[in-house]
Design an enzyme around this catalytic site. Structure first.
Site, PDB file in Angstrom:
ATOM      1  N   HIS A  96      -4.806 -13.904 -71.600  1.00  0.00           N
ATOM      2  CA  HIS A  96      -6.168 -14.436 -71.631  1.00  0.00           C
ATOM      3  C   HIS A  96      -7.226 -13.375 -71.839  1.00  0.00           C
ATOM      4  CE1 HIS A  96      -4.073 -17.964 -70.235  1.00  0.00           C
ATOM      5  NE2 HIS A  96      -5.049 -18.598 -70.838  1.00  0.00           N
ATOM      6  N   CYS A 142      -4.171 -26.403 -79.627  1.00  0.00           N
ATOM      7  CA  CYS A 142      -5.293 -25.575 -79.189  1.00  0.00           C
ATOM      8  C   CYS A 142      -4.842 -24.166 -78.775  1.00  0.00           C
ATOM      9  CB  CYS A 142      -6.060 -26.238 -78.051  1.00  0.00           C
ATOM     10  SG  CYS A 142      -5.035 -26.607 -76.628  1.00  0.00           S
TER      11      CYS A 142
HETATM   12  C1  PEP Z   1      -1.886 -22.415 -74.517  1.00  0.00           C
HETATM   13  O1  PEP Z   1      -1.078 -22.108 -73.635  1.00  0.00           O
HETATM   14  O2  PEP Z   1      -1.595 -22.442 -75.734  1.00  0.00           O
HETATM   15  C2  PEP Z   1      -3.271 -22.747 -74.162  1.00  0.00           C
HETATM   16  C3  PEP Z   1      -4.127 -23.197 -75.059  1.00  0.00           C
HETATM   17  O3  PEP Z   1      -3.638 -22.533 -72.871  1.00  0.00           O
HETATM   18  P1  PEP Z   1      -3.991 -21.092 -72.269  1.00  0.00           P
HETATM   19  O4  PEP Z   1      -4.003 -20.111 -73.398  1.00  0.00           O
HETATM   20  O5  PEP Z   1      -5.315 -21.230 -71.612  1.00  0.00           O
HETATM   21  O6  PEP Z   1      -2.884 -20.880 -71.298  1.00  0.00           O
END
Ligand code: PEP
Ligand code: MG
Length: 586
Positions: A200, A516
């Protein structure tokens, strides 16, 4: 540039593209503020648990540094190895640790103060001895104590948002919570020794449009605050004290980047449609409210993923329902009738919020532990507050509720029960909420959810494919770990088959599906995603222009044909080649 100063190039993972040229601000790791307060007898056990958790975090950091030192030149690796071994021992059953645990109980003080008091006692004993060896060992003990205290005070706001304008931040580690404090008005980019491309922190950097390099080994020994530095987030390079020629070459690259951004901005008003006339819906992911102007100017049709974690990070308390409501209402109103998909809290794993995870301990730090929906269901009062805020914000514009980290159908049923219960309570109290109730969707980001997509579809109003975690869990590769970054591959057939399986299930069950994860924002993958049957993509605002450009070049029938062929392949390298070939043709 002073000719005597040598240019140094450090390589790492380019996790957020672009070029930043600025002044180094080395992240303060020296003196740290040590909070001191008394605790009640009933709090001793919790405080000792907090210390135990901080020790585990520190041990993990040392473990990662040790693993990294393996790839250093042998002499350096040996020296650093000894030092890290000693640190590891001190974090185990040492006088420092035993003393700190004892002081929490006997002096009834908080863990940070207990560590500080113990370190003072240890160093005082040796202060009178004028011995350089002992002085060096004392420095080591202080370093370990600082590390523990930093782990304990992790959620205390560190003033990253007050660094001088034009700074490039260099640090050993940059957590997602740290990255959430960065303002692009002051900070031009950052680099850190630890961290992978799909964590993240990297996502946050891309969202903020800050060039960033992570996993840059040896970084901390080669820079000093005030040095001139170039962060090349595209190539994964940190260039310290660049020569005049290097600076000039990078200025040309920066001008070229600006030209491309300007050209893509002109696409804003163009429809997102393939060459053969198929509409593709492009939405934005939002990690921080600071991104909203970018979302609005990118021409997104909706917010496909609002990562609600930002409301809980960098603070010691939990935001009240009202506070959450006002933040969400602002975002919903800003979107002016376009849907906002609010994901319920996905805290846990690398995204920690002390207020929530303290009592969960190590499991909250594990990607396989109490994370996402698991945490929300463990703390129903937390989920109820968040759902109430979302339902209330839904009275001001369309919202959807998205559940993260779902691995079983039962979790969805339990979450839906909570949503119904909260809605009924609010209605009884005559509070205005979304009417009808918002659709409830599931993130498909765990293989078990993908493989039971039909059952998930029976209890979901929509799917959002989280390809970041889906890749991590399918490949068993920690997305934040730079050591295994090479194995992280969303083009692995196992990942693609899970996405295909999910998309087919959504189609069969007639529920909307979007993607996403970071794949959605990379034009390299656009043809494949469309070929798999997904028509809604959500990404960071910066990616919307490049992806729209790609959509407008693609002919759906050709993308489907190539995807069909790709899906018959088993070798990820060949899959990448087939996709890149296709991309170079159209
Ligand atoms: C994912 O895991 O692809 C997602 C969109 O969620 P995050 O990146 O916030 O874990
Ligand atoms: Mg995820």
């Amino acid at each position: 540039m002073n000719a005597a100063i040598k240019e140094i190039i450090i390589t790492g993972l380019g996790v957020s593209p672009g070029i930043a040229v600025g002044r180094v601000h080395v992240r303060e790791t020296g003196s740290i503020a040590v909070p001191e307060y008394a605790i009640k007898a009933s709090e001793v056990e919790d405080e000792q648990q907090r210390l135990a958790d901080a020790l585990r975090i520190s041990q993990r950091q040392i473990g990662r540094l040790k693993a990294k030192s393996g790839s250093m030149p042998p002499a350096a690796a040996e020296e650093i190895g000894f030092l890290l071994d000693a640190y590891e021992q001190m974090l185990g059953d040492s006088r420092l640790v035993r003393g700190a645990f004892h002081r929490i109980e006997s002096e009834r003080i908080n863990a940070e103060a207990a560590v500080q008091a113990e370190i003072n006692a240890i160093t005082e004993g040796f202060a009178a001895l004028d011995d350089t060896y002992i002085a060096a060992r004392m420095d080591d003990i202080r370093e370990v104590a600082d590390r523990i205290i930093r782990a304990l005070t992790k959620s205390h706001v560190r003033p990253l948002n007050t660094v001088p304008k034009g700074s490039v931040i260099i640090s050993e580690e940059m957590t997602p919570a740290d990255a959430a404090q960065l303002t692009p008005k002051r900070v031009l980019g950052f680099a850190a020794v630890l961290g992978g491309a799909q964590g993240h922190t990297a996502i946050m950097a891309r969202a903020l449009g800050l060039p960033a390099v992570l996993g840059a080994q040896g970084l901390m020994h080669q820079v000093r605050s005030g040095d001139t530095v170039i962060i090349d987030g595209t190539q994964g390079r940190v260039i310290v004290n660049p020569s005049t020629a290097t600076l000039a070459a990078y200025e040309i690259k920066q001008a070229e980047d600006r030209r491309i951004i300007g050209r893509l901005a002109r696409l804003r008003r163009q429809p997102s449609v393939t060459r053969d006339g198929i509409d593709i819906s492009l939405s934005c992911n939002v990690e921080l409210p600071i991104e909203m102007p970018g979302v609005l100017s990118a021409g997104a049709v909706s917010i496909g993923l609002l990562r609600s974690e930002f409301m809980f990070m960098n603070r010691e308390d939990i935001p009240s329902e009202d506070e959450q409501f006002h933040i969400l209402k602002d975002i919903v109103e800003n979107m002016d009738g376009r849907t906002v998909t609010v994901r319920t809290l996905d805290i846990g794993g690398e995204k920690l919020a002390q207020s929530l995870t303290q009592d969960i301990g190590e499991s909250a730090q594990s990607a396989l532990g109490v994370r996402g929906i698991r945490l929300s269901l463990k703390k129903p009062e937390l989920m109820e507050g968040q759902i109430a805020a979302i339902l209330r914000a839904g009275a001001f514009g369309p919202v959807r509720i998205l559940l993260p980290m779902v691995s079983t159908v039962r979790e969805v049923i339990r979450a839906r029960d909570i949503i119904k219960r909260v809605a009924a309570r609010l209605k009884r109290k005559k509070v205005t909420i979304a009417d009808p109730l918002p659709p409830v969707g599931v993130m498909i980001e765990v293989p078990s959810a993908a493989l039971t997509a039909d059952a998930m579809a029976a209890v979901s109003d929509f799917f959002a494919v989280g390809s970041n975690d889906l890749t991590m869990y399918t490949m068993a590769v920690d997305r934040t770990d730079e050591q295994v970054a090479e194995l992280y591959n969303p083009l692995h057939p196992s990942v693609l088959r899970l996405i295909q399986f999910t998309a087919e299930s959504a189609l069969r069950n007639r529920i909307p599906i979007s993607i996403c994860g970071e794949m959605a924002g990379d034009p390299r993958f656009t043809a494949l995603i469309l070929g798999l049957g997904i028509r809604e993509l959500s990404m960071s605002a910066h990616a919307l222009g490049p992806v729209k450009q790609r959509v407008r070049e693609i002919e759906m029938a050709a993308a489907q044909n190539r995807t069909h062929f790709i899906m018959s392949q088993t070798d990820p390298g060949r899959i990448a080649m087939l996709l890149d070939d296709f991309n170079s043709l159209v």
